[in-house]
Design a protein around this motif. Sequence first.
Motif, PDB file in Angstrom:
ATOM      1  N   PHE A  83      99.226  10.088  95.722  1.00  0.00           N
ATOM      2  CA  PHE A  83      99.863  10.944  94.723  1.00  0.00           C
ATOM      3  C   PHE A  83     100.221  12.335  95.265  1.00  0.00           C
ATOM      4  CE2 PHE A  83      97.182   7.921  92.329  1.00  0.00           C
ATOM      5  CZ  PHE A  83      98.202   7.243  91.683  1.00  0.00           C
ATOM      6  N   ASP A  84     100.217  12.472  96.614  1.00  0.00           N
ATOM      7  CA  ASP A  84     100.713  13.691  97.260  1.00  0.00           C
ATOM      8  C   ASP A  84      99.974  14.929  96.748  1.00  0.00           C
ATOM      9  OD1 ASP A  84     102.250  15.217  98.948  1.00  0.00           O
ATOM     10  OD2 ASP A  84     104.012  15.259  97.649  1.00  0.00           O
ATOM     11  N   LYS A  85      98.674  14.840  96.695  1.00  0.00           N
ATOM     12  CA  LYS A  85      97.862  15.942  96.188  1.00  0.00           C
ATOM     13  C   LYS A  85      97.782  17.064  97.217  1.00  0.00           C
ATOM     14  CE  LYS A  85      94.901  17.321  92.916  1.00  0.00           C
ATOM     15  NZ  LYS A  85      95.274  17.453  91.493  1.00  0.00           N
ATOM     16  N   ASP A  86      98.104  18.303  96.782  1.00  0.00           N
ATOM     17  CA  ASP A  86      97.975  19.463  97.660  1.00  0.00           C
ATOM     18  C   ASP A  86      96.501  19.821  97.848  1.00  0.00           C
ATOM     19  OD1 ASP A  86     100.647  19.758  98.072  1.00  0.00           O
ATOM     20  OD2 ASP A  86     100.920  21.449  96.708  1.00  0.00           O
ATOM     21  N   PRO A  87      96.167  20.460  98.965  1.00  0.00           N
ATOM     22  CA  PRO A  87      94.783  20.896  99.166  1.00  0.00           C
ATOM     23  C   PRO A  87      94.485  22.130  98.323  1.00  0.00           C
ATOM     24  CG  PRO A  87      96.149  21.681 100.957  1.00  0.00           C
ATOM     25  CD  PRO A  87      97.036  20.817 100.100  1.00  0.00           C
ATOM     26  N   PRO A  88      93.214  22.425  98.076  1.00  0.00           N
ATOM     27  CA  PRO A  88      92.874  23.699  97.426  1.00  0.00           C
ATOM     28  C   PRO A  88      93.203  24.860  98.357  1.00  0.00           C
ATOM     29  CG  PRO A  88      90.889  22.545  98.121  1.00  0.00           C
ATOM     30  CD  PRO A  88      92.022  21.611  98.349  1.00  0.00           C
ATOM     31  N   ILE A  89      93.658  25.959  97.774  1.00  0.00           N
ATOM     32  CA  ILE A  89      94.174  27.080  98.554  1.00  0.00           C
ATOM     33  C   ILE A  89      93.248  28.296  98.425  1.00  0.00           C
ATOM     34  CG2 ILE A  89      96.136  28.660  98.830  1.00  0.00           C
ATOM     35  CD1 ILE A  89      96.692  25.760  99.622  1.00  0.00           C
ATOM     36  N   VAL A  90      93.008  28.959  99.532  1.00  0.00           N
ATOM     37  CA  VAL A  90      92.315  30.241  99.564  1.00  0.00           C
ATOM     38  C   VAL A  90      93.010  31.118 100.593  1.00  0.00           C
ATOM     39  CG1 VAL A  90      90.045  29.464  98.787  1.00  0.00           C
ATOM     40  CG2 VAL A  90      90.641  29.300 101.202  1.00  0.00           C
ATOM     41  N   SER A  91      92.816  32.411 100.490  1.00  0.00           N
ATOM     42  CA  SER A  91      93.538  33.321 101.373  1.00  0.00           C
ATOM     43  C   SER A  91      92.857  33.427 102.727  1.00  0.00           C
ATOM     44  CB  SER A  91      93.626  34.715 100.747  1.00  0.00           C
ATOM     45  OG  SER A  91      92.384  35.377 100.827  1.00  0.00           O
ATOM     46  N   THR A  92      93.584  34.008 103.673  1.00  0.00           N
ATOM     47  CA  THR A  92      93.022  34.219 105.010  1.00  0.00           C
ATOM     48  C   THR A  92      91.859  35.194 104.971  1.00  0.00           C
ATOM     49  OG1 THR A  92      94.709  35.914 105.382  1.00  0.00           O
ATOM     50  CG2 THR A  92      95.179  33.708 106.181  1.00  0.00           C
ATOM     51  N   LEU A  93      91.795  36.026 103.949  1.00  0.00           N
ATOM     52  CA  LEU A  93      90.665  36.942 103.813  1.00  0.00           C
ATOM     53  C   LEU A  93      89.378  36.159 103.614  1.00  0.00           C
ATOM     54  CD1 LEU A  93      89.709  39.910 103.471  1.00  0.00           C
ATOM     55  CD2 LEU A  93      90.038  39.615 101.014  1.00  0.00           C
ATOM     56  N   VAL A  94      89.451  35.052 102.882  1.00  0.00           N
ATOM     57  CA  VAL A  94      88.280  34.236 102.602  1.00  0.00           C
ATOM     58  C   VAL A  94      87.968  33.295 103.759  1.00  0.00           C
ATOM     59  CG1 VAL A  94      87.360  32.435 101.092  1.00  0.00           C
ATOM     60  CG2 VAL A  94      88.578  34.384 100.115  1.00  0.00           C
ATOM     61  N   THR A  95      88.997  32.721 104.384  1.00  0.00           N
ATOM     62  CA  THR A  95      88.769  31.711 105.411  1.00  0.00           C
ATOM     63  C   THR A  95      88.565  32.293 106.800  1.00  0.00           C
ATOM     64  OG1 THR A  95      91.146  31.448 105.851  1.00  0.00           O
ATOM     65  CG2 THR A  95      90.178  30.040 104.160  1.00  0.00           C
ATOM     66  N   ALA A  96      88.774  33.593 106.988  1.00  0.00           N
ATOM     67  CA  ALA A  96      88.656  34.185 108.327  1.00  0.00           C
ATOM     68  C   ALA A  96      87.306  33.850 108.941  1.00  0.00           C
ATOM     69  CB  ALA A  96      88.837  35.696 108.249  1.00  0.00           C
ATOM     70  N   ALA A  97      87.335  33.413 110.189  1.00  0.00           N
ATOM     71  CA  ALA A  97      86.139  33.096 110.967  1.00  0.00           C
ATOM     72  C   ALA A  97      85.307  31.998 110.329  1.00  0.00           C
ATOM     73  CB  ALA A  97      85.292  34.353 111.166  1.00  0.00           C
ATOM     74  N   ALA A  98      85.928  31.126 109.549  1.00  0.00           N
ATOM     75  CA  ALA A  98      85.175  30.131 108.793  1.00  0.00           C
ATOM     76  C   ALA A  98      85.366  28.723 109.335  1.00  0.00           C
ATOM     77  CB  ALA A  98      85.543  30.194 107.317  1.00  0.00           C
ATOM     78  N   GLY A  99      85.046  28.527 110.586  1.00  0.00           N
ATOM     79  CA  GLY A  99      84.985  27.186 111.149  1.00  0.00           C
ATOM     80  C   GLY A  99      86.308  26.466 111.199  1.00  0.00           C
ATOM     81  N   SER A 100      86.485  25.477 110.344  1.00  0.00           N
ATOM     82  CA  SER A 100      87.653  24.596 110.420  1.00  0.00           C
ATOM     83  C   SER A 100      88.818  25.098 109.589  1.00  0.00           C
ATOM     84  CB  SER A 100      87.262  23.187 109.949  1.00  0.00           C
ATOM     85  OG  SER A 100      86.765  23.230 108.626  1.00  0.00           O
ATOM     86  N   ALA A 101      88.882  26.395 109.297  1.00  0.00           N
ATOM     87  CA  ALA A 101      89.948  26.940 108.458  1.00  0.00           C
ATOM     88  C   ALA A 101      91.253  27.061 109.244  1.00  0.00           C
ATOM     89  CB  ALA A 101      89.545  28.307 107.919  1.00  0.00           C
TER      90      ALA A 101
END
Length: 958
Positions: free
Chosen positions: A916-934
């Motif tokens: 069903f072509d589901k988009d992934p959940p979105i967060v900003s680069t501020l949250v994902t910075a230095a966060a492993g597999s981001a």
Amino acid sequence: MSRSIRLMFVGGIALGMHAASAQQAPDQPLQKVEVTGSRIPTLNTEGASPVTVLSAKDIKIDGVRNVEDMLNNLPQVFAAQGAAISNGASGTATANLRNLGSDRTLVLVNGKRLPAGSVKDSAPDLNEIPSGLIKRVEVLTGGAGAVYGAGAVSGVINFILRDNFEGVEIQGNLAGFNHKQHNDIANVVSKRGFPVPGNANFDGKTKDASILMGSNFDNNKGNATLFFTYKETDAVLQAARDFTSCALAGGATGFSCSGSGTQASGRVGDYTNDGKGGVRLYNATTDAYNFGPLNYLQRPSQMYGFNAQAHYDINDKVRVYQEFGFHNYSTDAQVAPGGIFFGVQAKIAGDNPMLTDAWRTALGLTNSPTSTTTVNIGKRNVEGGPRIDSINDTSFREVLGVKGEINNWSYDVFGQFARVSHSESNTNYFSLAKIAKAFDVVNVGGKATCRSVVDESDTSCVPYNLYGGAITPAMLNYLNASGINTGYTQQIIMGGNIGADLGVYGIKSPWSSNGIGVSFGVERRAEKLVYRPDDTTLSGDLSGAGGASPPVVGGYSVKEVFAETRIPLLEKKPGADSLDLSGSFRRSEYSTDHTANTYGVGVDWAPVADLVRVRGSYQRAVRAPTIPNLYNPRSIGNGGPALDPCEGASPTASAAQCANTGVTAAQYGHIPANSANQHSSLTGGNPTLAPEVGTTYTLGLVLTPIKNLTVTLDAFKIDIKDTISTVDPTIALTQCLNNNSPVFCALVKRDGQGSLWLSPNGPLGYVAATNANIGSVSTSGLDLGAAYVMRASTMGTFNFNMNGTYMRTSSVENVPGLGKYDCTGYFGATCGTPTPEWRHKARVTWSTPWKFDVSGTWRYVGSTKQEGLSPDAQLHAKKAPATIEDHLSVRNYFDLNVQYPITKKIGLSAGINNLFDKDPPIVSTLVTAAAGSANGNGYPQVYDSMGRFIYLNLTARF
């Protein structure tokens, strides 16, 4: 019985020995086998620890051709390195069981360990596994160190390859992504004036082909099997999806496009050129550089491999065997253009001919060589193009051995040599040393001239124009720099083991007809790593490459003895149809002057035959320090905190708090902010490190309440102490800010401007994060498995399968006494990859009476919260994250597969994942910075991030 995910009840320490199951024909010969978790040869396999098994058919139904994607579909496996990582990519693909780290997961091929995957990542590289040659994959989640040695703290993944093939098999595969742009982020992108991509009909294509050939020889005494494969994957830019078309920032009103303060038109102090020959103030809202579109969401790659396996029975008691594997994998990790990252300081003289009167006025200069100012400068090298990290890894692995049986004792003696060669080039960078020269400009007869040209220290220097003039090829050619590094990892293993059923000697429990099983062995393993950077990489001269990268040459060896036993204690007794005990022990002596003892005990109790089974184990395992852990030279890179509360015009921390970290009163409120959320850290090895020590507890229940239904419940708890880790730079900075603790404040080193990232020619401000045996990690939870077969008369057969994991805890203590924080249900800069409380994979397969099979799969990933919402003091944020990105919502993915035999020799498998072509959940680069597999405003190694995955497989057998 065909099952999508078969649940085999295998001893993690040793295996029970039972009669053949009722489904077996009475005239079939019983064959001894060795199953992951034990070296004791046994017959039917039921035991103390659970093993999840993926068959070749399961893999084909999944449709994926990357081994890491195949494993990431299992709820016990968490995201690690893979093809969806670009910035920070090692070029490898790794497995992370129980979210305890890839270095704590042992990977085997046919029961023998793989070498370190790369000089950049010591975890085994799954790219070395030929996916088309896999017979099955056995995943034992829990320690198995006494059986297999160091590294099996979180578990073991054993790839069993097809090694007794006759005939020819040709496979061709084509796959790609189909996506309709439908995310609300498209409006954000359009509003900012950035291009919104159109729909993707079929991009990110993967094409691969393989040939498998095998034959018996010498009257079926031997078999030789050869396998050739080639795979090619196309790139997908972040510009190709609406939700990754700009770097996002979350706020009270929702998402907005943000970016980097190192932008395209250039910055000199607080000013930038207006593109019309004038000067204006820099505006962070409209001038920030959108670094997202040119980053890869999926890296391009090429891989070719060759495997050869052979065995020959000298007689019915002696078999010689060999395994050879070769692979070459190349990929490009592309990120946004580099250049002069804002924060480099330059001294500008007022008589610089490149300056206009407007620039002199803005900078407070007069047209005089004595009128000078020192300012921060920066400019994105859009003229030169994106930075490209080209990675190539070549591996070969050879195993030679002999195994057989002597007077009822089985034996296996082998030698193994493996080597992974690495080469890497970084292009389209600027030289930090040349940047300094290009801005040290004097006026020679009205012409801007480098001072180094005048004093003849560098006669090739060309001044660089940040003031609105054209960026010429000569300017780019002078500043342009590239780096090359090479190296290899090497592994040599020699070992042997013997095992027997002592029942042939009458050694058995008086309450059981089965004998006691034993196994003994010795092993010697030597590991080596050599990393050779060129002078440019060594010096850290590449602007935006993360700092210096010193050479590493090191190694260690380990000598080991081990033993295990399996004791069938009770059989066919009241309250115990069977009761088996197991135990194992290993002694390891390292050349680093450390020793380790690992051991385990297990119990497997069936009160009632074919109805209920109780199993449990206690195991002690270790993870030895890797060579980089031990010998990495200390260097400064950009692995520091994502945020520094003391920077910017309006710091979020008070002046007193910032003073704890070394900020002076004059610096407070005047430290330039890092818009890329990358601050510096000091990292490096420690040759005195001891092995980590892990303890695993498992307790399980196996139920067969009705015919063809099996349900398993297995609780697990893994505690690891003396972890080889560092004080998390974010925690060190936070503890210093809030508590003025001398232990943590000593780790925070600010540069002359008070920053943790600014200094020229390599950042001098950093948070120290060097290796030590200081911390602990633990995890606990419950695995649920179910398998049911329903025969529907003339409508065929339905197979139902489910494999789920409930995570109860996933806690970390960086420093003893500081307290633990629990990342279960959270994600972020400290917790890293999302750790949902519940994940599962469920599948139903309909084997129709019309020769084709249809499978539907439901993959579920539970919701998680931004770690700042955690009540744990070490994670809790005083300022709550924006509502728009304070959580990652539940994702339900539905997959469809059809398998059909076109002829007796040609088979078709086709399907769609993420139907069903589901988009992934979105967060900003501020949250994902230095966060492993981001990567790309989210976690593409965790979620389906490119839309529907459509695949087709054709298999021809002759």
